[in-house]
Write an enzyme that holds these catalytic residues in place. Structure first.
Site, PDB file in Angstrom:
ATOM      1  CE  LYS A 181      10.711  16.269 -47.080  1.00 26.76           C
ATOM      2  NZ  LYS A 181      10.898  17.603 -46.513  1.00 26.76           N
ATOM      3  CD  GLU A 255      13.546   6.459 -34.365  1.00 26.64           C
ATOM      4  OE1 GLU A 255      12.298   6.663 -33.963  1.00 26.64           O
ATOM      5  OE2 GLU A 255      14.345   7.379 -34.204  1.00 26.64           O
ATOM      6  CB  CYS A 294      12.575   9.011 -31.421  1.00 23.71           C
ATOM      7  SG  CYS A 294      12.698  10.170 -32.659  1.00 23.71           S
ATOM      8  CD  GLU A 395       7.813  10.710 -29.387  1.00 27.49           C
ATOM      9  OE1 GLU A 395       8.895  10.596 -28.582  1.00 27.49           O
ATOM     10  OE2 GLU A 395       7.532   9.825 -30.199  1.00 27.49           O
TER      11      GLU A 395
END
Lengths: 499, 120
Positions: A181, A255, A294, A395
């Site tokens: 997906k 992750e 990331c 983040e």
């Protein structure tokens, strides 16, 4: 050189069982380009019924695919690489349009790396071997790696085709069938890939289902017909996926991002040479891919005795970044991937200011003109502060770096590790001892030493702490998509003697 | 004075009400990390396993707002206002199909709020 927006069909389907199919419920969603906020095309707003079809197709195909030879699987993976390579410019253009990143990145990084990941895993399965041990004179233990069966993969929007190519090749090479997906912000390059490679794999081996997380992602992640889920994204969804996997007793790999420190020791300024120039660029890499990485080096740690001189050059290099039309090959920083990301980044700048950061560069949205005025652009931004501030801990996923000073090695390591995450880190020094000891002391899965933001196949990549687990880009990822069949064989003609 | 850590805008309450009608009881959970992290996720109540490591920050129009304890340690000096913006987030947050996304605006707690919420 300037490219322009590529042409798309009005709408696209899911790719299930070797062909494009309309969503069962007939609903689509509009996918727009963040470059100018215009429509790209409609993509399926899939529901559980669509996921069921894909899972059924994958299950029907898994036995035959799992028994193909490594030779055959490698041939097909290489074929995919060749097809992407032959259409590199088209893939780059579609990726830039859908994600907003500059075309020079997609031409020179995203797509070439994508190609190499397919070739790497094609090569790996030709070279690796199972293991065997003679346990005693009459007993042999054989360890064979067998595929898990059907794998679900849910990928993010920051590197749509590259993340697809971190996930698909090891799973397919290991002999699994996959339902992928793509993120709902960036469904285009996965669709283009399915168009180009529609006939490469047997039907059902590779399936792509589009749609929203709660409507298509959740049924896929929780499906009892799936044997493993691989996810890249944020922590709440990561936790939910692990919960669903626990119901099916399925393995997962995760992750989940980071807040990566990039540490510059004073020896980098011992000489004004090519290496120092590399270091300055290394500090400015926070702006790479608009910070939507990331492992974005979003915390910059600079030793105090070089701080002023070093930062003067970092600020100057940051201010020299060309932020303009992403279709222009001279553009270095493009658009953020969506409006909500854009708003989130601006809200972090606000809380940064409230917490008392000093803005050394940027600090605002970037207003471009013409069609681009409706796009989502943020100025590369440097905020000076301390590690307890929220902009140092969360983040932001934008072209924003938070910088602080450190006194010595011990303090650098303490600050670097004062984070919930442990995905990436950078260490820059001319001191050979520091180059080994500091990376060892940092709790992160990838420490770049005198470099940053390199993601070659053959170097394992994955997180410590809340950044997740699993090691992609390396043959060790194959074992996250396989189980071990141990055959314990007796060559002894004599009975045990118990009965 | 009744001090709170979280608030919500009127626009965001409208979306919250739409979601309540469709899904029933809800919770917010603050996400961290990559991509759509650092944003609030709205989920059906009971969907997510919560325990002592999840801090209840407050209640917004009957919807509990949770955050993981170790994240809270870095956030607790700030006040959060949940707002809504046009956007196409990914993740499993329930508002995403509506083409909108909950986001957070933050400010520092006032010294008085900090005293009441964090020091007593």
């Amino acid at each position: 050189m300037a490219y322009s927006k590529p042409k798309f069909e009005e709408k696209y389907g899911n790719f299930i069982n070797g062909k494009f199919v309309a969503p069962v419920g007939g609903a689509y969603f509009d996918n727009t380009s963040p470059i100018d906020n215009t429509l790209i095309a409609k993509y399926p707003r899939s529901q559980k019924e669509d996921v069921d079809l894909a899972v059924a197709a994958a299950n029907a195909a898994k036995d035959a695919w799992g028994n193909t030879s490594a030779t055959e699987r490698a041939k097909l993976l290489n074929k995919v690489a060749d097809i992407i390579e032959a259409n590199l410019e088209e893939f780059a253009l579609v990726e830039t349009c859908d994600n907003g990143k500059p075309i020079r990145e997609t031409l020179n990084a995203d797509i070439p790396l994508t190609i190499d990941h397919w070739r790497y895993f094609a090569a790996v399965i030709r070279a690796e071997e199972s293991s065997m041990a003679e346990l005693d004179a009459h007993t042999v233990s054989i360890n064979l790696k067998e595929p898990l069966g059907v794998v679900a993969q849910i990928i993010p929007w920051n590197f749509p085709l590259l993340m697809l190519s971190w996930k698909l090749p090891p799973a397919l090479a290991a002999g699994n069938c996959v339902i992928l997906k793509p993120a709902e912000q960036t469904p285009s390059s996965a669709t283009l890939l399915m168009e180009k490679i529609a006939d490469v794999f047997p039907p059902g081996v590779l399936n792509v289902v589009h749609g929203f997380g709660p409507e298509a992602g959740k049924p896929l992640a929780s499906h009892s017909g799936v044997n493993k889920v691989a996810f890249t994204g944020e922590t709440t969804t990561g936790q939910l996926i692990m919960q669903y996997a626990s119901k099916n007793l399925n393995p997962v790999t995760m992750e989940l991002g980071g807040k990566s420190p990039n540490i510059f020791f004073n020896s980098v300024m011992d000489h004004d040479d090519a290496f120092l120039d590399k270091c300055i660029e290394g500090a400015v890499l926070f702006a790479f891919n608009q910070g939507e990485v990331c492992t974005c080096p979003s915390r910059l740690l600079v030793q105090e005795d070089i701080y002023d001189a070093f930062m003067e050059r970092v600020v100057a290099r940051t201010k020299a970044i060309i932020q303009a039309n992403p279709y222009d090959t001279s553009t270095m920083v493009g658009a953020q991937a969506s409006n909500d990301q854009y708003e989130k980044i601006l809200s972090y700048m606000k809380i940064g200011r409230e917490e008392g950061v000093k803005i050394l560069a940027g600090g605002e949205a970037c207003k471009l003109e013409g069609d681009l005025a409706n796009g989502f652009y943020i100025q590369p931004t440097i905020m000076e502060g301390h590690n307890k501030m929220r902009v140092f801990q969360e983040e932001i996923f934008g072209p924003v770096v938070a910088v602080c000073k450190f006194k010595d090695e011990a303090e650098a390591i303490a600050i670097a590790n004062d984070t919930l995450y442990g995905l990436g880190a950078g260490v820059w020094s001319r001191d050979a001892h520091q180059l080994y000891q500091v990376p060892r002391a940092i709790k992160a899965g990838r420490v770049w030493v005198n470099c940053y933001h390199a993601y070659p196949a053959h170097a394992p990549f994955g997180g410590y702490k809340k950044s997740g687990f699993g090691r992609e880009n390396h043959l060790m990822m194959m074992n996250h998509y396989r189980q071990t069949k141990n055959m314990l064989i007796s060559y002894d003609k004599n009975k045990l003697g118990f009965f | 004075m009744n001090h709170q850590r979280v608030a919500i805008t009127a626009k965001a309450i409208q979306v919250l009400n739409q979601l309540k009608e469709k899904h029933g009881d809800l919770i917010f959970h603050q996400s961290g990390g990559c991509c759509d992290g650092s944003s609030p996720m709205i989920l059906e109540k009971g969907e997510m396993y919560l325990d002592d490591s999840d801090v209840l920050l407050g209640q917004l129009d009957g919807v509990n707002y949770y955050m993981n304890q170790d994240q809270f340690d870095y956030w607790k000096h700030t006040h959060l206002t949940v707002d809504i913006t046009v956007g196409r987030g990914s993740s499993f947050s329930l508002e995403i199909p509506l083409g909108v996304r909950f986001i957070i605006h933050s400010r520092l707690l006032t010294p008085e709020e900090d005293e009441v919420l964090n020091k007593r």
